[in-house]
Design a protein around this motif. Structure first.
Motif, PDB file in Angstrom:
ATOM      1  N   ALA A   1      -1.052   4.166   1.666  1.00  0.00           N
ATOM      2  CA  ALA A   1      -0.609   2.784   1.879  1.00  0.00           C
ATOM      3  C   ALA A   1      -1.380   1.818   0.991  1.00  0.00           C
ATOM      4  O   ALA A   1      -0.804   0.881   0.413  1.00  0.00           O
ATOM      5  CB  ALA A   1      -0.780   2.407   3.355  1.00  0.00           C
ATOM      6  N   TYR A   2      -2.682   2.045   0.846  1.00  0.00           N
ATOM      7  CA  TYR A   2      -3.511   1.154   0.039  1.00  0.00           C
ATOM      8  C   TYR A   2      -3.135   1.241  -1.441  1.00  0.00           C
ATOM      9  O   TYR A   2      -3.010   0.213  -2.123  1.00  0.00           O
ATOM     10  CB  TYR A   2      -4.982   1.498   0.237  1.00  0.00           C
ATOM     11  N   PHE A   3      -2.936   2.457  -1.951  1.00  0.00           N
ATOM     12  CA  PHE A   3      -2.573   2.601  -3.361  1.00  0.00           C
ATOM     13  C   PHE A   3      -1.183   2.029  -3.630  1.00  0.00           C
ATOM     14  O   PHE A   3      -0.930   1.454  -4.691  1.00  0.00           O
ATOM     15  CB  PHE A   3      -2.655   4.059  -3.795  1.00  0.00           C
TER      16      PHE A   3
ATOM     17  N   ALA B   1      -4.619  -2.268   6.675  1.00  0.00           N
ATOM     18  CA  ALA B   1      -5.647  -2.981   7.451  1.00  0.00           C
ATOM     19  C   ALA B   1      -5.881  -2.312   8.805  1.00  0.00           C
ATOM     20  O   ALA B   1      -7.031  -2.128   9.232  1.00  0.00           O
ATOM     21  CB  ALA B   1      -5.237  -4.438   7.641  1.00  0.00           C
ATOM     22  N   LEU B   2      -4.803  -1.935   9.490  1.00  0.00           N
ATOM     23  CA  LEU B   2      -4.941  -1.285  10.790  1.00  0.00           C
ATOM     24  C   LEU B   2      -5.575   0.096  10.662  1.00  0.00           C
ATOM     25  O   LEU B   2      -6.448   0.473  11.457  1.00  0.00           O
ATOM     26  CB  LEU B   2      -3.579  -1.169  11.471  1.00  0.00           C
ATOM     27  N   ALA B   3      -5.147   0.852   9.647  1.00  0.00           N
ATOM     28  CA  ALA B   3      -5.666   2.215   9.480  1.00  0.00           C
ATOM     29  C   ALA B   3      -7.142   2.201   9.123  1.00  0.00           C
ATOM     30  O   ALA B   3      -7.941   2.963   9.687  1.00  0.00           O
ATOM     31  CB  ALA B   3      -4.864   2.947   8.412  1.00  0.00           C
TER      32      ALA B   3
ATOM     33  N   LEU C   1       4.244  -5.007   5.052  1.00  0.00           N
ATOM     34  CA  LEU C   1       4.096  -3.817   5.892  1.00  0.00           C
ATOM     35  C   LEU C   1       2.953  -2.944   5.389  1.00  0.00           C
ATOM     36  O   LEU C   1       2.137  -2.445   6.190  1.00  0.00           O
ATOM     37  CB  LEU C   1       5.404  -3.026   5.899  1.00  0.00           C
ATOM     38  N   LEU C   2       2.872  -2.750   4.082  1.00  0.00           N
ATOM     39  CA  LEU C   2       1.783  -1.951   3.512  1.00  0.00           C
ATOM     40  C   LEU C   2       0.429  -2.582   3.815  1.00  0.00           C
ATOM     41  O   LEU C   2      -0.541  -1.880   4.130  1.00  0.00           O
ATOM     42  CB  LEU C   2       1.972  -1.814   2.004  1.00  0.00           C
ATOM     43  N   PHE C   3       0.354  -3.901   3.716  1.00  0.00           N
ATOM     44  CA  PHE C   3      -0.896  -4.608   4.006  1.00  0.00           C
ATOM     45  C   PHE C   3      -1.319  -4.380   5.459  1.00  0.00           C
ATOM     46  O   PHE C   3      -2.480  -4.074   5.742  1.00  0.00           O
ATOM     47  CB  PHE C   3      -0.722  -6.101   3.728  1.00  0.00           C
TER      48      PHE C   3
ATOM     49  N   ALA D   1      -4.716  -6.791  -2.880  1.00  0.00           N
ATOM     50  CA  ALA D   1      -4.937  -5.564  -2.115  1.00  0.00           C
ATOM     51  C   ALA D   1      -6.354  -5.533  -1.543  1.00  0.00           C
ATOM     52  O   ALA D   1      -6.581  -5.076  -0.417  1.00  0.00           O
ATOM     53  CB  ALA D   1      -4.696  -4.336  -2.985  1.00  0.00           C
ATOM     54  N   ASN D   2      -7.323  -6.037  -2.316  1.00  0.00           N
ATOM     55  CA  ASN D   2      -8.706  -6.057  -1.840  1.00  0.00           C
ATOM     56  C   ASN D   2      -8.911  -7.001  -0.663  1.00  0.00           C
ATOM     57  O   ASN D   2      -9.930  -6.919   0.032  1.00  0.00           O
ATOM     58  CB  ASN D   2      -9.655  -6.442  -2.976  1.00  0.00           C
ATOM     59  N   LEU D   3      -7.957  -7.906  -0.437  1.00  0.00           N
ATOM     60  CA  LEU D   3      -8.059  -8.779   0.731  1.00  0.00           C
ATOM     61  C   LEU D   3      -7.982  -7.994   2.032  1.00  0.00           C
ATOM     62  O   LEU D   3      -8.356  -8.497   3.090  1.00  0.00           O
ATOM     63  CB  LEU D   3      -6.959  -9.848   0.691  1.00  0.00           C
TER      64      LEU D   3
END
Length: 302
Positions: free
Chosen positions: A232-234, A13-15, A7-9, A245-247
């Protein structure tokens, strides 16, 4: 991968991916550097509010000289220069092309790290680096017309990505003790102040034609693509590690291309798609050891 990690990924990605569409829509009516400053105003307010709620006023403050230096570096390179160059550049290129060019950030950190941090690259990493930048050339398509100014948008986005990569390496050199979230929150404040000053120096008009599209673009970028994207990214970094995460950076161009086509009617050039694939292959070679460890761990978990 847990359901929370997935979900975080997706949220990150969407944001981040839709940010390129928001920028493209907003620069049609809002001066670009002022637009960036307005985004940082809103984003800084939301991030600082969340930071203070979590840690209190005292706990949210940078405490050491390294923290202050880190905030300054992030505010200048990762926020101000990055934002100004990206927003100006997107006046002249598509959302998909800008997002693909941004995909060089993980690649561009490698040569800066070799110079600044004395890191070493494996032979396969060097091949990945060359391949990744070859993909960038495919997207940018340098030509005599490009040198005469037709490729200004792509060139500015390249410099924006290099600014982020260089600033990230400098942060590793400084090693601030404050958390990444707190660092980003205060850097956003620095970026907002510097961006407003830069906008005034460039003579951008203060009056904005506040069309419904412009309002939506500023609010979306400041809330979803900043206030939601960074937390979300952190959180994703904590859950999945920095490599996976960098993906997100390689899903973002797909989101930008699809949303740009749906919202703005942008077409996706074949060279942009090919360049994206080549850059992705370059990243895989550069980070092959970390990716192999993650894949092995994922296989063992299954």
């Amino acid at each position: 991968m847990t359901r929370r990690t997935a979900l975080l990924f997706v949220v990150a990605a969407l944001a981040f991916g839709t940010a390129f569409v928001g920028i493209k829509a907003g620069v049609a009516t809002i001066p670009p550097v002022l637009f960036a400053a307005l985004r940082f105003d809103l984003g800084a307010g939301l991030l600082l509010a969340l930071l203070v709620r979590r840690r209190g006023v005292v706990g949210a403050l940078p405490r050491t000289r390294r923290d202050l230096l880190g905030v300054g570096i992030a505010g200048v390179f990762l926020v101000t220069l990055n934002g100004a160059l990206l927003f100006v550049g997107q006046q002249f290129t598509t959302s998909a092309a800008a997002a693909v060019i941004y995909g060089i950030v993980p690649l561009a950190t490698a040569p800066f790290a070799v110079v600044v941090l004395r890191d070493r690259l494996s032979p396969l990493g060097v091949v990945g680096l060359v391949l990744g930048f070859a993909g960038l050339v495919v997207v940018v398509r340098p030509s005599p017309e490009f040198l005469q100014g037709s490729g200004l948008g792509e060139a500015l986005v390249v410099v924006a990505a290099l600014s982020v990569a260089f600033g990230s390496v400098l942060l590793r050199r400084v090693r601030p003790t404050v958390s990444s979230f707190a660092l980003t929150s205060w850097a956003m404040v620095v970026g907002a102040v510097c961006s407003h000053a830069l906008s005034l120096l460039l003579g951008e008009p203060l009056g904005v034609a506040w069309t419904p599209e412009a309002v939506v673009a500023v609010v979306w970028l400041g809330t979803v693509s900043t206030g939601l994207a960074f937390p979300a990214y952190f959180a994703l970094i904590r859950e999945a590690g920095p490599v996976r995460a960098n993906l997100v950076a390689y899903v973002v161009p797909i989101v930008a291309a699809v949303s740009g086509a749906v919202v703005l009617g942008e077409s996706i050039a074949a060279t942009t798609a090919v360049g994206f694939f080549v850059v992705l292959c370059g990243f895989a070679l550069l980070e092959h050891e970390a990716l192999r460890r993650d894949l092995r761990a994922a296989w063992d978990w299954v």
